[in-house]
Write a protein that holds these residues in place. Structure first.
Motif, PDB file in Angstrom:
ATOM      1  N   LYS A  74      16.411  10.603  61.691  1.00 46.28           N
ATOM      2  CA  LYS A  74      15.339  11.558  61.972  1.00 46.28           C
ATOM      3  C   LYS A  74      15.731  12.511  63.093  1.00 46.28           C
ATOM      4  O   LYS A  74      15.338  13.688  63.090  1.00 46.28           O
ATOM      5  N   GLN A  75      16.506  12.024  64.045  1.00 51.43           N
ATOM      6  CA  GLN A  75      16.931  12.891  65.145  1.00 51.43           C
ATOM      7  C   GLN A  75      17.900  13.965  64.656  1.00 51.43           C
ATOM      8  O   GLN A  75      17.849  15.115  65.104  1.00 51.43           O
ATOM      9  N   ILE A  76      18.791  13.600  63.747  1.00 56.11           N
ATOM     10  CA  ILE A  76      19.710  14.591  63.163  1.00 56.11           C
ATOM     11  C   ILE A  76      18.925  15.643  62.395  1.00 56.11           C
ATOM     12  O   ILE A  76      19.150  16.849  62.529  1.00 56.11           O
TER      13      ILE A  76
ATOM     14  N   SER B 160      24.560  20.340  67.083  1.00 53.21           N
ATOM     15  CA  SER B 160      25.964  20.480  67.445  1.00 53.21           C
ATOM     16  C   SER B 160      26.786  19.400  66.760  1.00 53.21           C
ATOM     17  O   SER B 160      26.263  18.350  66.366  1.00 53.21           O
ATOM     18  N   VAL B 161      28.069  19.645  66.633  1.00 54.88           N
ATOM     19  CA  VAL B 161      28.962  18.661  66.024  1.00 54.88           C
ATOM     20  C   VAL B 161      28.982  17.384  66.843  1.00 54.88           C
ATOM     21  O   VAL B 161      28.984  16.277  66.294  1.00 54.88           O
ATOM     22  N   SER B 162      28.986  17.510  68.161  1.00 56.32           N
ATOM     23  CA  SER B 162      29.043  16.328  69.027  1.00 56.32           C
ATOM     24  C   SER B 162      27.799  15.459  68.862  1.00 56.32           C
ATOM     25  O   SER B 162      27.894  14.225  68.760  1.00 56.32           O
ATOM     26  N   PHE B 163      26.609  16.093  68.815  1.00 58.55           N
ATOM     27  CA  PHE B 163      25.364  15.348  68.623  1.00 58.55           C
ATOM     28  C   PHE B 163      25.357  14.691  67.251  1.00 58.55           C
ATOM     29  O   PHE B 163      25.029  13.499  67.109  1.00 58.55           O
TER      30      PHE B 163
ATOM     31  N   LEU C 185      25.788   9.726  63.908  1.00 62.07           N
ATOM     32  CA  LEU C 185      26.415   9.061  62.766  1.00 62.07           C
ATOM     33  C   LEU C 185      27.198   7.830  63.220  1.00 62.07           C
ATOM     34  O   LEU C 185      27.215   6.801  62.530  1.00 62.07           O
ATOM     35  N   THR C 186      27.833   7.932  64.380  1.00 65.27           N
ATOM     36  CA  THR C 186      28.576   6.787  64.922  1.00 65.27           C
ATOM     37  C   THR C 186      27.634   5.627  65.206  1.00 65.27           C
ATOM     38  O   THR C 186      27.953   4.466  64.927  1.00 65.27           O
ATOM     39  N   ARG C 187      26.464   5.922  65.735  1.00 64.35           N
ATOM     40  CA  ARG C 187      25.469   4.871  65.976  1.00 64.35           C
ATOM     41  C   ARG C 187      25.042   4.234  64.656  1.00 64.35           C
ATOM     42  O   ARG C 187      24.950   3.003  64.539  1.00 64.35           O
ATOM     43  N   ILE C 188      24.757   5.081  63.656  1.00 64.14           N
ATOM     44  CA  ILE C 188      24.335   4.570  62.354  1.00 64.14           C
ATOM     45  C   ILE C 188      25.406   3.672  61.762  1.00 64.14           C
ATOM     46  O   ILE C 188      25.124   2.576  61.253  1.00 64.14           O
TER      47      ILE C 188
ATOM     48  N   LEU D  36      25.932  20.828  55.539  1.00 63.75           N
ATOM     49  CA  LEU D  36      26.252  22.070  54.827  1.00 63.75           C
ATOM     50  C   LEU D  36      25.794  23.302  55.593  1.00 63.75           C
ATOM     51  O   LEU D  36      26.337  24.398  55.410  1.00 63.75           O
ATOM     52  N   GLY D  37      24.804  23.146  56.466  1.00 59.79           N
ATOM     53  CA  GLY D  37      24.286  24.258  57.253  1.00 59.79           C
ATOM     54  C   GLY D  37      25.142  24.625  58.452  1.00 59.79           C
ATOM     55  O   GLY D  37      24.885  25.648  59.111  1.00 59.79           O
ATOM     56  N   LEU D  38      26.143  23.813  58.757  1.00 59.64           N
ATOM     57  CA  LEU D  38      27.049  24.124  59.864  1.00 59.64           C
ATOM     58  C   LEU D  38      27.995  25.244  59.454  1.00 59.64           C
ATOM     59  O   LEU D  38      28.200  25.506  58.266  1.00 59.64           O
ATOM     60  N   ASN D  39      28.593  25.904  60.447  1.00 60.12           N
ATOM     61  CA  ASN D  39      29.584  26.925  60.099  1.00 60.12           C
ATOM     62  C   ASN D  39      30.876  26.261  59.648  1.00 60.12           C
ATOM     63  O   ASN D  39      31.049  25.044  59.783  1.00 60.12           O
ATOM     64  N   GLU D  40      31.779  27.047  59.107  1.00 56.76           N
ATOM     65  CA  GLU D  40      32.987  26.497  58.482  1.00 56.76           C
ATOM     66  C   GLU D  40      33.815  25.668  59.456  1.00 56.76           C
ATOM     67  O   GLU D  40      34.310  24.589  59.097  1.00 56.76           O
ATOM     68  N   GLU D  41      33.986  26.168  60.663  1.00 62.72           N
ATOM     69  CA  GLU D  41      34.785  25.430  61.647  1.00 62.72           C
ATOM     70  C   GLU D  41      34.158  24.079  61.952  1.00 62.72           C
ATOM     71  O   GLU D  41      34.855  23.062  62.054  1.00 62.72           O
ATOM     72  N   GLU D  42      32.837  24.052  62.087  1.00 64.35           N
ATOM     73  CA  GLU D  42      32.144  22.796  62.379  1.00 64.35           C
ATOM     74  C   GLU D  42      32.229  21.829  61.197  1.00 64.35           C
ATOM     75  O   GLU D  42      32.407  20.630  61.379  1.00 64.35           O
ATOM     76  N   ARG D  43      32.110  22.369  59.979  1.00 66.61           N
ATOM     77  CA  ARG D  43      32.198  21.507  58.793  1.00 66.61           C
ATOM     78  C   ARG D  43      33.574  20.886  58.643  1.00 66.61           C
ATOM     79  O   ARG D  43      33.717  19.824  58.037  1.00 66.61           O
ATOM     80  N   ASN D  44      34.582  21.526  59.181  1.00 65.30           N
ATOM     81  CA  ASN D  44      35.955  21.020  59.077  1.00 65.30           C
ATOM     82  C   ASN D  44      36.335  20.094  60.219  1.00 65.30           C
ATOM     83  O   ASN D  44      37.490  19.666  60.301  1.00 65.30           O
ATOM     84  N   ASN D  45      35.387  19.778  61.086  1.00 68.13           N
ATOM     85  CA  ASN D  45      35.672  18.871  62.196  1.00 68.13           C
ATOM     86  C   ASN D  45      36.054  17.490  61.653  1.00 68.13           C
ATOM     87  O   ASN D  45      35.284  16.868  60.908  1.00 68.13           O
ATOM     88  N   LYS D  46      37.229  17.031  62.019  1.00 68.48           N
ATOM     89  CA  LYS D  46      37.763  15.787  61.447  1.00 68.48           C
ATOM     90  C   LYS D  46      36.926  14.569  61.825  1.00 68.48           C
ATOM     91  O   LYS D  46      36.710  13.670  60.995  1.00 68.48           O
ATOM     92  N   GLU D  47      36.462  14.504  63.058  1.00 75.38           N
ATOM     93  CA  GLU D  47      35.664  13.342  63.489  1.00 75.38           C
ATOM     94  C   GLU D  47      34.336  13.290  62.742  1.00 75.38           C
ATOM     95  O   GLU D  47      33.873  12.214  62.351  1.00 75.38           O
TER      96      GLU D  47
END
Length: 324
Positions: free
Chosen positions: A84-86, A93-96, A101-104, A226-237
């Motif tokens: 729900k927070q996501i 942000s990618v970090s948030f 997701l790491t918590r989940i 999908l709503g993130l920009n391309e660079e964010e969507r390609n974040n490996k982590e």
């Protein structure tokens, strides 16, 4: 008695806070004065919590069964809390995103690792007897697990695999809901009719499920990615966290359930119906349903082999462990 400067500063801040809210600080201070100290057992409602394991039979291992399922539902609640927070985050942000997701994934990993309690932690003969007093209740009826699915991905990704290509987000939620994959698990194979387990579940939760599906339409975890920009969507982590979540929920969690089902419900080539009559051999194998929350981060080959490589990996790992 001299009041320390840091205490005086806090009192002034409290006075300003309550003045701005139209409240009387003196009354709140009286409340603090008269209030009792908080204890651990009161904070976690320990007595209430420990009174909830109410068994239906005298078999000792039923206590394990009900307690484990209650623990599982509490972890499901934590997973939904993070989802729900996501979904609600305005500037995601990618970090948030990755941290949630790491918590989940941590919660799901704990559940997967703890499933030995179900597979090895009960006597088979006891289970086969006390389960008859639980009908038609079934883990199939875990509404929170279905909510995790609805929060994760658009409903057309949850349509039965054999007809999924005929549906898309253009279909109404009501149409998609009627074809959702898990409903097939509640069909009696001999009669083709819905089991009482499924009928109860639909009656109790269908309005709530459809309300949630409408609330998160175009805002699921997959939509937020999908709503993130391309660079964010390609974040490996971030991609790794999404893939881990997909595999944990839609492959590994199911494999653990299959392990328990084979332990308790298969013997001498005879298959016993699951509690509630669900046809688990057609319902649980991940390679049958091919459910993926985030289909766009997997290759066509990975979709084709969905679940199979993990089945082989788990089998080989367990074989090596047993041999050692």
């Amino acid at each position: 008695m001299e009041i320390k400067p840091e205490i005086a500063e806090r009192i002034l801040k409290l006075e300003e806070k309550f003045r701005n809210s139209g409240q009387d600080m003196g009354s709140y201070l009286d409340g603090l004065l008269y209030d009792r100290y908080l204890s651990y057992w009161d904070y976690v409602s320990l007595d209430t919590l420990l009174s909830l394991q109410k068994t239906n039979t005298h078999f000792p291992d039923e206590k394990i069964f009900i307690t484990y399922h209650q623990i599982t539902e509490l972890y499901f609640k934590l997973i939904i809390h993070e989802q729900k927070q996501i979904i609600a985050r305005e500037n995601l942000s990618v970090s948030f995103f990755t941290e949630k997701l790491t918590r989940i994934n941590r919660y799901i990993r704990i559940l997967i690792d703890s499933f030995d309690v179900m597979i090895k932690g009960m006597e088979r003969e006891q289970f086969l007897k006390f389960r008859m007093a639980l009908l038609p209740a079934s883990g199939f009826q875990s509404a929170q697990f279905r909510m995790i699915e609805f929060y994760s991905t658009p409903m057309h990704n949850l349509v039965s695999a054999d007809i999924r290509e005929n549906f898309s987000e253009a279909n109404s939620l009501e149409e998609l809901y009627e074809e959702i994959y898990w409903k097939k698990g509640g069909i009696d194979l001999e009669t083709g009719e819905k089991t009482l387990t499924l009928k109860q579940f639909e009656f109790r939760y269908t309005p709530r499920f459809l309300r949630i599906a409408n609330e998160v339409k175009n805002k699921t975890i997959w939509h937020r990615y999908l709503g993130l920009n391309e660079e964010e969507r390609n974040n490996k982590e971030l991609i790794r966290a999404l893939r881990t979540l997909d595999v944990n929920v839609n492959v590994n969690w199911l494999l653990m359930h299959m392990g328990a089902a084979y332990r308790y419900l298969s013997k001498n080539k005879e298959t016993i119906k699951a509690t509630g009559g669900t046809n688990w051999k057609q319902f649980l194998p991940p390679g049958f349903q091919k459910i993926s929350f985030f289909p766009g981060i997997w290759s066509a080959e990975e979709h084709t082999e969905w679940g199979k490589q993990w089945v082989n990996h788990r089998f080989n790992t367990e074989k090596q462990t047993n041999e050692n």
